[in-house]
Design a protein around this motif. Structure first.
Motif, PDB file in Angstrom:
ATOM      1  N   LEU A 173       0.845  -1.195   0.000  1.00 52.76           N
ATOM      2  CA  LEU A 173       0.000   0.000   0.000  1.00 52.76           C
ATOM      3  C   LEU A 173       0.875   1.238   0.000  1.00 52.76           C
ATOM      4  CD1 LEU A 173      -2.620  -0.925   2.766  1.00 52.76           C
ATOM      5  CD2 LEU A 173      -2.883  -1.143   0.290  1.00 52.76           C
ATOM      6  N   GLY A 174       0.473   2.260  -0.779  1.00 50.63           N
ATOM      7  CA  GLY A 174       1.257   3.484  -0.803  1.00 50.63           C
ATOM      8  C   GLY A 174       0.474   4.657  -1.342  1.00 50.63           C
ATOM      9  N   PRO A 175       1.040   5.864  -1.234  1.00 48.79           N
ATOM     10  CA  PRO A 175       0.333   7.086  -1.620  1.00 48.79           C
ATOM     11  C   PRO A 175       0.577   7.512  -3.057  1.00 48.79           C
ATOM     12  CG  PRO A 175       2.329   7.650  -0.436  1.00 48.79           C
ATOM     13  CD  PRO A 175       2.269   6.138  -0.475  1.00 48.79           C
ATOM     14  N   LEU A 176      -0.394   8.220  -3.607  1.00 49.25           N
ATOM     15  CA  LEU A 176      -0.240   9.019  -4.823  1.00 49.25           C
ATOM     16  C   LEU A 176      -0.525  10.452  -4.420  1.00 49.25           C
ATOM     17  CD1 LEU A 176      -1.830   6.142  -5.855  1.00 49.25           C
ATOM     18  CD2 LEU A 176      -1.043   7.152  -7.999  1.00 49.25           C
ATOM     19  N   ALA A 177       0.363  11.362  -4.829  1.00 46.19           N
ATOM     20  CA  ALA A 177       0.262  12.745  -4.370  1.00 46.19           C
ATOM     21  C   ALA A 177       0.948  13.661  -5.377  1.00 46.19           C
ATOM     22  CB  ALA A 177       0.880  12.879  -2.981  1.00 46.19           C
ATOM     23  N   ARG A 178       1.020  14.947  -5.045  1.00 51.18           N
ATOM     24  CA  ARG A 178       1.568  15.925  -5.979  1.00 51.18           C
ATOM     25  C   ARG A 178       3.095  15.908  -6.020  1.00 51.18           C
ATOM     26  NH1 ARG A 178      -2.552  17.088  -8.114  1.00 51.18           N
ATOM     27  NH2 ARG A 178      -1.172  17.560  -9.865  1.00 51.18           N
ATOM     28  N   THR A 179       3.752  15.644  -4.898  1.00 45.19           N
ATOM     29  CA  THR A 179       5.206  15.732  -4.839  1.00 45.19           C
ATOM     30  C   THR A 179       5.789  14.534  -4.104  1.00 45.19           C
ATOM     31  OG1 THR A 179       5.296  16.903  -2.716  1.00 45.19           O
ATOM     32  CG2 THR A 179       5.025  18.255  -4.712  1.00 45.19           C
ATOM     33  N   ALA A 180       7.105  14.362  -4.264  1.00 46.80           N
ATOM     34  CA  ALA A 180       7.806  13.338  -3.496  1.00 46.80           C
ATOM     35  C   ALA A 180       7.683  13.608  -2.005  1.00 46.80           C
ATOM     36  CB  ALA A 180       9.279  13.299  -3.912  1.00 46.80           C
ATOM     37  N   HIS A 181       7.801  14.866  -1.615  1.00 42.28           N
ATOM     38  CA  HIS A 181       7.677  15.232  -0.198  1.00 42.28           C
ATOM     39  C   HIS A 181       6.304  14.867   0.343  1.00 42.28           C
ATOM     40  CE1 HIS A 181       8.399  17.310   3.527  1.00 42.28           C
ATOM     41  NE2 HIS A 181       7.513  18.260   3.275  1.00 42.28           N
ATOM     42  N   ASP A 182       5.256  15.140  -0.425  1.00 43.46           N
ATOM     43  CA  ASP A 182       3.904  14.753  -0.007  1.00 43.46           C
ATOM     44  C   ASP A 182       3.823  13.250   0.241  1.00 43.46           C
ATOM     45  OD1 ASP A 182       3.162  17.382  -0.335  1.00 43.46           O
ATOM     46  OD2 ASP A 182       1.753  17.022  -1.971  1.00 43.46           O
ATOM     47  N   CYS A 183       4.418  12.468  -0.662  1.00 43.01           N
ATOM     48  CA  CYS A 183       4.388  11.012  -0.505  1.00 43.01           C
ATOM     49  C   CYS A 183       5.046  10.585   0.802  1.00 43.01           C
ATOM     50  CB  CYS A 183       5.079  10.338  -1.686  1.00 43.01           C
ATOM     51  SG  CYS A 183       4.134  10.378  -3.229  1.00 43.01           S
ATOM     52  N   GLY A 184       6.167  11.228   1.143  1.00 45.97           N
ATOM     53  CA  GLY A 184       6.834  10.902   2.396  1.00 45.97           C
ATOM     54  C   GLY A 184       5.981  11.233   3.601  1.00 45.97           C
ATOM     55  N   LEU A 185       5.285  12.364   3.559  1.00 43.60           N
ATOM     56  CA  LEU A 185       4.423  12.754   4.672  1.00 43.60           C
ATOM     57  C   LEU A 185       3.298  11.745   4.878  1.00 43.60           C
ATOM     58  CD1 LEU A 185       4.130  16.601   4.017  1.00 43.60           C
ATOM     59  CD2 LEU A 185       5.540  15.460   5.752  1.00 43.60           C
ATOM     60  N   VAL A 186       2.710  11.263   3.779  1.00 36.34           N
ATOM     61  CA  VAL A 186       1.631  10.277   3.901  1.00 36.34           C
ATOM     62  C   VAL A 186       2.177   8.945   4.403  1.00 36.34           C
ATOM     63  CG1 VAL A 186      -0.182   9.033   2.683  1.00 36.34           C
ATOM     64  CG2 VAL A 186       0.285  11.422   2.097  1.00 36.34           C
ATOM     65  N   LEU A 187       3.321   8.518   3.851  1.00 39.47           N
ATOM     66  CA  LEU A 187       3.895   7.253   4.319  1.00 39.47           C
ATOM     67  C   LEU A 187       4.202   7.321   5.806  1.00 39.47           C
ATOM     68  CD1 LEU A 187       4.890   4.413   3.780  1.00 39.47           C
ATOM     69  CD2 LEU A 187       7.104   5.383   3.117  1.00 39.47           C
ATOM     70  N   ASN A 188       4.656   8.464   6.290  1.00 37.70           N
ATOM     71  CA  ASN A 188       4.948   8.599   7.713  1.00 37.70           C
ATOM     72  C   ASN A 188       3.714   8.309   8.566  1.00 37.70           C
ATOM     73  OD1 ASN A 188       6.936   9.585   9.819  1.00 37.70           O
ATOM     74  ND2 ASN A 188       5.228  10.957  10.197  1.00 37.70           N
ATOM     75  N   ALA A 189       2.539   8.682   8.050  1.00 31.65           N
ATOM     76  CA  ALA A 189       1.299   8.483   8.798  1.00 31.65           C
ATOM     77  C   ALA A 189       0.815   7.041   8.773  1.00 31.65           C
ATOM     78  CB  ALA A 189       0.208   9.401   8.255  1.00 31.65           C
ATOM     79  N   ILE A 190       1.069   6.320   7.683  1.00 35.95           N
ATOM     80  CA  ILE A 190       0.498   4.970   7.544  1.00 35.95           C
ATOM     81  C   ILE A 190       1.501   3.856   7.792  1.00 35.95           C
ATOM     82  CG2 ILE A 190      -1.284   5.757   5.949  1.00 35.95           C
ATOM     83  CD1 ILE A 190       0.351   4.597   3.639  1.00 35.95           C
ATOM     84  N   ALA A 191       2.774   4.171   7.958  1.00 33.08           N
ATOM     85  CA  ALA A 191       3.784   3.132   8.113  1.00 33.08           C
ATOM     86  C   ALA A 191       3.651   2.416   9.448  1.00 33.08           C
ATOM     87  CB  ALA A 191       5.177   3.734   7.995  1.00 33.08           C
ATOM     88  N   GLY A 192       4.178   1.203   9.483  1.00 34.70           N
ATOM     89  CA  GLY A 192       4.138   0.392  10.691  1.00 34.70           C
ATOM     90  C   GLY A 192       2.895  -0.452  10.742  1.00 34.70           C
TER      91      GLY A 192
END
Length: 480
Positions: free
Chosen positions: A217-236
């Motif tokens: 599972l992973g994010p689609l977003a506007r920027t690479a930074h946005d993707c990192g922010l979303v992954l930080n929330a859903i990881a683990g």
């Protein structure tokens, strides 16, 4: 101030905290765009309006009291319709499951709720995540998914609604899933960023299973930074998934250091900066469309300004064969009840109605040998990739293909992204970035693949690339 449909996550977060608009206003803005444009794109299964407004009101109330849940607080999003959201349809893109509902949120949705994000939509997908072998874009009861950059072009699969909804500015971000290309394909076709995390990085509890040992599972977003922010929330996540199977990072095939669950933090305490050490594969774009090849070469020039680019060769293994056997055998097991009940005969794409049957014929010895081969090449790739921040390839060999055309008839012989099979089977992270357009204004993509659990190294390269290019800022005029 007016709301920008194509703003990145930090822009929305700052506006919410400055009081320039509220989460309720931003949420209603997105809901209205979803309801107005979502059906045109065939991107929607359900709009979760009541839940969204309830969550947005809570987000505003908390911010007013000084309670800040982080960078996603008050920001709307959608999820591919294989993630459960309590009480709403979770159809897996399949006509026979149009009325399927679950009583609990999936783990990823629950984590986004805890992060203060606002669920606005269940987004369309290829039926059964494409596992039954669809051969053309019309493989979902919601209709063929439409590309945000061309009304006669395909959004990509199988996270199609997630790609087109973000690409058309209906939502700031969305969740998708990838087993073999299902985040990177819609990211490429819709000109957005898509992050495939390391296998096991994100808990899949409450999600449809296509392949127990390849789904991510992973994010689609506007920027690479946005993707990192979303992954930080859903990881683990938990050590067991919803089927009671091992949910960690690939005990059966991964290097020893991949076995233990690892904490994830983004942004990291120490952000990597140039110079980066990058690698490419020989002939990666030789058989791609002209625009794909030209944009890839231009991207390499930009990346050379950020570090070194070295050519490497993959060790010889039957990557695609092993990945195909594993995926098809696990699909056969995961869909056994569905197929045995005869429900596959009611799927939308004619080829899907029998496409899941072949996997039931795979001998156990072939499946076990495929697992053994995967264990070997996962370790070999880990050693090969260890010195590099990212391996760079085209995201896809082509731009978005025309709707109504079988896949095999579009750009026959075009091949690229030679890491699709190896990286997905080995559970490696990958980031798709927009890197240009063809003559018809359709986007192309760049793929950055990293070592297992190397998301932050890949994201650092992606952020640096986006700092020296502006492809991620482009927006399709029709939806602006």
């Amino acid at each position: 101030m007016p709301i920008d449909a194509f703003a990145d996550l930090p822009t929305h977060a700052a506006a919410l905290r400055r009081g320039e608009y509220s989460s309720v206003a931003l949420t209603e803005f997105c809901l209205n765009r979803l309801e107005t444009h979502g059906p045109t794109l065939n991107a929607l299964v359900a709009v979760t309006r009541e839940r969204a407004l309830r969550e947005a009101e809570r987000a505003d109330a908390e911010l007013a009291l000084g309670v800040d849940r982080g960078p996603l607080h008050g920001i709307p999003y959608g999820v591919k319709d294989l993630l459960a959201a309590a009480g709403y349809p979770t159809t897996w893109g399949a006509e026979p499951l149009r009325n399927q509902r679950f009583e609990q949120d999936s783990a990823a949705v629950a984590k986004l709720t805890a992060a203060g994000a606002v669920l606005c939509a269940k987004l369309a997908m290829a039926e059964w995540a494409g596992g039954f072998g669809y051969e053309q874009p019309d493989a979902s009861f919601t209709g063929p998914a439409v590309c945000a950059w061309g009304e006669d072009r395909w959004a990509g699969g199988s996270s199609s609604g997630s790609g087109s909804a973000v690409g058309a500015g209906l939502l700031p971000f969305a969740l998708g899933s990838e087993t073999w290309g299902s985040i990177h394909s819609p990211a490429n076709n819709n000109g957005v960023c898509g992050l495939r995390p390391t296998f096991g990085r994100v808990d899949r509890a409450g999600c449809m299973t296509l392949s127990w040992t390849m789904d991510k599972l992973g994010p689609l977003a506007r920027t690479a930074h946005d993707c990192g922010l979303v992954l930080n929330a859903i990881a683990g996540g938990a050590p067991l998934n919803d089927d009671g199977e091992a949910g960690g990072a690939g005990e059966a095939f991964a290097p020893d250091e991949m076995v233990a669950e690892r904490a994830y933090r983004y942004p990291p305490e120490r952000v990597r900066t140039p110079p980066f050490k990058l690698a490419v594969l020989p002939g990666a774009a030789e058989r791609a469309q002209d625009a794909v090849r030209e944009n890839y070469e231009a991207s390499l020039e930009a990346l050379r300004s950020l570090g070194t680019v070295e050519e490497i060769e993959l060790p010889a293994f039957p990557y695609e064969v092993a990945a195909t056997v594993i995926l098809n055998a696990e699909l056969a097991a995961a869909s056994d009840d569905f197929v045995s009940a005869g429900l596959s005969w009611d799927l939308t794409a004619p080829e899907d109605r029998y496409g899941g049957l072949a996997g039931r014929m795979i001998p156990a010895v072939d499946y076990l040998n495929a697992l053994r081969v995967r264990a070997k090449f996962a370790r070999a790739l880990d050693r090969l990739f260890a010195p590099f921040d990212a391996i760079v390839t085209p995201a896809r060999a082509t731009v978005a293909q025309p709707l109504g055309m079988p896949f095999r008839r579009y750009a026959p012989g075009a091949t690229a992204e030679t890491l699709g099979g190896p990286a997905n089977a080995a559970g490696l992270p990958g980031l798709c970035l927009p890197n240009g357009f063809d003559a018809d204004g359709l986007p192309t993509g760049l793929n950055l693949v990293g070592r297992a659990f190397g998301e932050n190294r890949v994201l650092a390269v992606g952020r640096a690339y986006q700092a020296v290019t502006d492809w991620h800022t482009r927006r399709p005029e029709r939806w602006a």
